[in-house]
Design a protein around this motif. Sequence first.
Motif, PDB file in Angstrom:
ATOM      1  N   ARG A  78       0.825  -1.207   0.000  1.00 42.86           N
ATOM      2  CA  ARG A  78       0.000   0.000   0.000  1.00 42.86           C
ATOM      3  C   ARG A  78       0.859   1.256   0.000  1.00 42.86           C
ATOM      4  O   ARG A  78       0.559   2.237  -0.704  1.00 42.86           O
ATOM      5  CB  ARG A  78      -0.914  -0.005   1.226  1.00 42.86           C
ATOM      6  CG  ARG A  78      -1.794   1.238   1.317  1.00 42.86           C
ATOM      7  CD  ARG A  78      -2.360   1.438   2.694  1.00 42.86           C
ATOM      8  NE  ARG A  78      -2.970   2.765   2.806  1.00 42.86           N
ATOM      9  CZ  ARG A  78      -3.227   3.366   3.965  1.00 42.86           C
ATOM     10  NH1 ARG A  78      -2.941   2.753   5.103  1.00 42.86           N
ATOM     11  NH2 ARG A  78      -3.781   4.565   3.991  1.00 42.86           N
ATOM     12  N   ARG A  79       1.943   1.241   0.779  1.00 45.03           N
ATOM     13  CA  ARG A  79       2.789   2.447   0.847  1.00 45.03           C
ATOM     14  C   ARG A  79       3.441   2.753  -0.496  1.00 45.03           C
ATOM     15  O   ARG A  79       3.557   3.915  -0.897  1.00 45.03           O
ATOM     16  CB  ARG A  79       3.842   2.272   1.937  1.00 45.03           C
ATOM     17  CG  ARG A  79       3.249   2.149   3.333  1.00 45.03           C
ATOM     18  CD  ARG A  79       4.289   2.379   4.403  1.00 45.03           C
ATOM     19  NE  ARG A  79       3.835   1.905   5.714  1.00 45.03           N
ATOM     20  CZ  ARG A  79       4.324   2.348   6.863  1.00 45.03           C
ATOM     21  NH1 ARG A  79       5.275   3.256   6.884  1.00 45.03           N
ATOM     22  NH2 ARG A  79       3.881   1.861   8.018  1.00 45.03           N
ATOM     23  N   LEU A  80       3.873   1.729  -1.209  1.00 50.25           N
ATOM     24  CA  LEU A  80       4.442   1.954  -2.537  1.00 50.25           C
ATOM     25  C   LEU A  80       3.370   2.425  -3.510  1.00 50.25           C
ATOM     26  O   LEU A  80       3.604   3.305  -4.347  1.00 50.25           O
ATOM     27  CB  LEU A  80       5.085   0.667  -3.048  1.00 50.25           C
ATOM     28  CG  LEU A  80       6.327   0.183  -2.295  1.00 50.25           C
ATOM     29  CD1 LEU A  80       6.780  -1.171  -2.827  1.00 50.25           C
ATOM     30  CD2 LEU A  80       7.474   1.195  -2.400  1.00 50.25           C
ATOM     31  N   ARG A  81       2.186   1.861  -3.385  1.00 47.62           N
ATOM     32  CA  ARG A  81       1.087   2.260  -4.272  1.00 47.62           C
ATOM     33  C   ARG A  81       0.721   3.726  -4.095  1.00 47.62           C
ATOM     34  O   ARG A  81       0.539   4.471  -5.062  1.00 47.62           O
ATOM     35  CB  ARG A  81      -0.140   1.385  -3.986  1.00 47.62           C
ATOM     36  CG  ARG A  81      -1.351   1.677  -4.875  1.00 47.62           C
ATOM     37  CD  ARG A  81      -2.598   1.042  -4.295  1.00 47.62           C
ATOM     38  NE  ARG A  81      -2.966   1.645  -3.010  1.00 47.62           N
ATOM     39  CZ  ARG A  81      -3.963   1.213  -2.235  1.00 47.62           C
ATOM     40  NH1 ARG A  81      -4.671   0.154  -2.603  1.00 47.62           N
ATOM     41  NH2 ARG A  81      -4.235   1.812  -1.092  1.00 47.62           N
ATOM     42  N   ASP A  82       0.641   4.151  -2.819  1.00 52.83           N
ATOM     43  CA  ASP A  82       0.108   5.482  -2.527  1.00 52.83           C
ATOM     44  C   ASP A  82       1.177   6.532  -2.257  1.00 52.83           C
ATOM     45  O   ASP A  82       0.848   7.693  -1.988  1.00 52.83           O
ATOM     46  CB  ASP A  82      -0.836   5.401  -1.319  1.00 52.83           C
ATOM     47  CG  ASP A  82      -2.066   4.556  -1.614  1.00 52.83           C
ATOM     48  OD1 ASP A  82      -2.355   4.317  -2.807  1.00 52.83           O
ATOM     49  OD2 ASP A  82      -2.726   4.114  -0.650  1.00 52.83           O
ATOM     50  N   GLY A  83       2.452   6.152  -2.307  1.00 58.22           N
ATOM     51  CA  GLY A  83       3.517   7.119  -2.057  1.00 58.22           C
ATOM     52  C   GLY A  83       3.596   7.548  -0.611  1.00 58.22           C
ATOM     53  O   GLY A  83       3.799   8.732  -0.306  1.00 58.22           O
ATOM     54  N   LEU A  84       3.458   6.587   0.315  1.00 55.19           N
ATOM     55  CA  LEU A  84       3.505   6.889   1.744  1.00 55.19           C
ATOM     56  C   LEU A  84       4.901   6.625   2.293  1.00 55.19           C
ATOM     57  O   LEU A  84       5.603   5.729   1.833  1.00 55.19           O
ATOM     58  CB  LEU A  84       2.475   6.026   2.494  1.00 55.19           C
ATOM     59  CG  LEU A  84       1.028   6.150   2.005  1.00 55.19           C
ATOM     60  CD1 LEU A  84       0.145   5.156   2.740  1.00 55.19           C
ATOM     61  CD2 LEU A  84       0.521   7.579   2.186  1.00 55.19           C
ATOM     62  N   GLU A  85       5.276   7.377   3.283  1.00 58.01           N
ATOM     63  CA  GLU A  85       6.622   7.270   3.855  1.00 58.01           C
ATOM     64  C   GLU A  85       6.893   5.858   4.373  1.00 58.01           C
ATOM     65  O   GLU A  85       6.025   5.232   4.995  1.00 58.01           O
ATOM     66  CB  GLU A  85       6.790   8.277   4.993  1.00 58.01           C
ATOM     67  CG  GLU A  85       8.197   8.304   5.569  1.00 58.01           C
ATOM     68  CD  GLU A  85       8.370   9.387   6.622  1.00 58.01           C
ATOM     69  OE1 GLU A  85       9.510   9.574   7.096  1.00 58.01           O
ATOM     70  OE2 GLU A  85       7.366  10.059   6.957  1.00 58.01           O
ATOM     71  N   LEU A  86       8.113   5.365   4.142  1.00 57.15           N
ATOM     72  CA  LEU A  86       8.513   4.043   4.613  1.00 57.15           C
ATOM     73  C   LEU A  86       9.194   4.152   5.965  1.00 57.15           C
ATOM     74  O   LEU A  86      10.027   5.028   6.191  1.00 57.15           O
ATOM     75  CB  LEU A  86       9.462   3.379   3.614  1.00 57.15           C
ATOM     76  CG  LEU A  86       8.944   3.191   2.187  1.00 57.15           C
ATOM     77  CD1 LEU A  86       9.974   2.426   1.360  1.00 57.15           C
ATOM     78  CD2 LEU A  86       7.603   2.478   2.174  1.00 57.15           C
ATOM     79  N   THR A  87       8.849   3.233   6.879  1.00 58.09           N
ATOM     80  CA  THR A  87       9.471   3.181   8.194  1.00 58.09           C
ATOM     81  C   THR A  87      10.813   2.458   8.087  1.00 58.09           C
ATOM     82  O   THR A  87      10.872   1.355   7.551  1.00 58.09           O
ATOM     83  CB  THR A  87       8.577   2.424   9.189  1.00 58.09           C
ATOM     84  OG1 THR A  87       7.303   3.074   9.258  1.00 58.09           O
ATOM     85  CG2 THR A  87       9.208   2.380  10.578  1.00 58.09           C
TER      86      THR A  87
END
Length: 409
Positions: free
Chosen positions: A354-363
């Motif tokens: 989901r983070r890669l799909r939506d461009g969300l920050e990675l922990t």
Amino acid sequence: MTVPKSLKDTKLFQPIKVGKNELNHRVVFAPTTRYRALDDHTPSDLELQYYGDRSQYPGSLITTEATFSAEQGGLFSNVPGIYTEKHVEGWKKINEKIHANKSFSSIQLWYLGRVGNPKLLKEAGLPFIAPSPVYVTDESKKLAEEVGNPLRSLTEEEIQDIIHVQYPKAAINALAAGFDYIEIHSAHGYLLDQFLQPSTNQRSDKYGGSIENRARIVLEIIDVLLPIVGADRLAIRLSPWAKFQNMKAEEDVVHPITTFSYVINELQKRADVGNQLAYISLVEPRVQASYDVEKENQVGDNAFASSIWKGNFIKAGNYTYDAPEFSTLLNDIEDNRTLVGFSRYYVSNPDLVRRLRDGLELTPYVRATFYTHDNWGYNTWNSYDENKEFIEAEEVKVVAKPIKGAYAI
């Protein structure tokens, strides 16, 4: 790390067929050995949660951690196996969870060879074996001699048992446990890679010497498993440039491209007559196991493999280094048959897809927690919208337990 750009409109989030299954995207959870199994190598409740969380995005492919094909294939503490009924029952519960999430699973069958623990093998009444008695380190040699279990060459009879008994049993067990794919671990300096490379294979029989002989065990295992598993469920992992476990890679007397071109070409020959594997997993030269290689120290390129193999690839190895643009990832998936494996960032981001799909920050991941035995740094990562608090002092007390309801056998 820098917030990545959204990749939802790229080929990374287009469906792709792998064997008979269609995946919803091309992000793969690459195998991450993390020492959270029970003492008898049965998958644990911690692993059930771990794989359940990381398969939450439907249509994902989850490659489970390296798993002992047989007791002789070990031993490391708290690594799972697939050679007893309890192991099968534990993995079955994990696969039920993955499948309930509408995702798919691949087991990585592992055999350690010269990098096993001679003390644990001795305690199990097993020899310390490899293609040739070439120790991985002086420390390994010292321990082996101290416990009276020196490294020795496998006999041809023992090799035949590995090919015709141990791997088939592991594969049959894996199918019974519900795995969608079976991946043969022939990378990173473990037993099958030790056979492939001249620095660790100094045999003079039909399993040593020429490239054809050094590759023989790998190809014979593939040929034995084809009718058991089916080509479209079978896969293999290779690491042509890895120096992990003191392998020589390009320093060896035979260049990696020569050896691995032969292996991949033989796999393509099988594909040409109707036995195309589900995928070949390739380790990119940007990493050595779980460590990055600085750009100036990187040696080799896997482009040669693409000119030989016409099927699917899973490529893994630091695909986040050029975030937020992900230029390397986007370039590699342009061939319409490459999937991209993530491991370290998939550990610290259960919702990585989901983070890669939506461009969300990675922990960021925490390397110090990779090979411990408790829950801290394992199931203590939040998905993006979560803010659960975890206390390290409490989580280190949480250790692996049997999966509830898994072992009524």
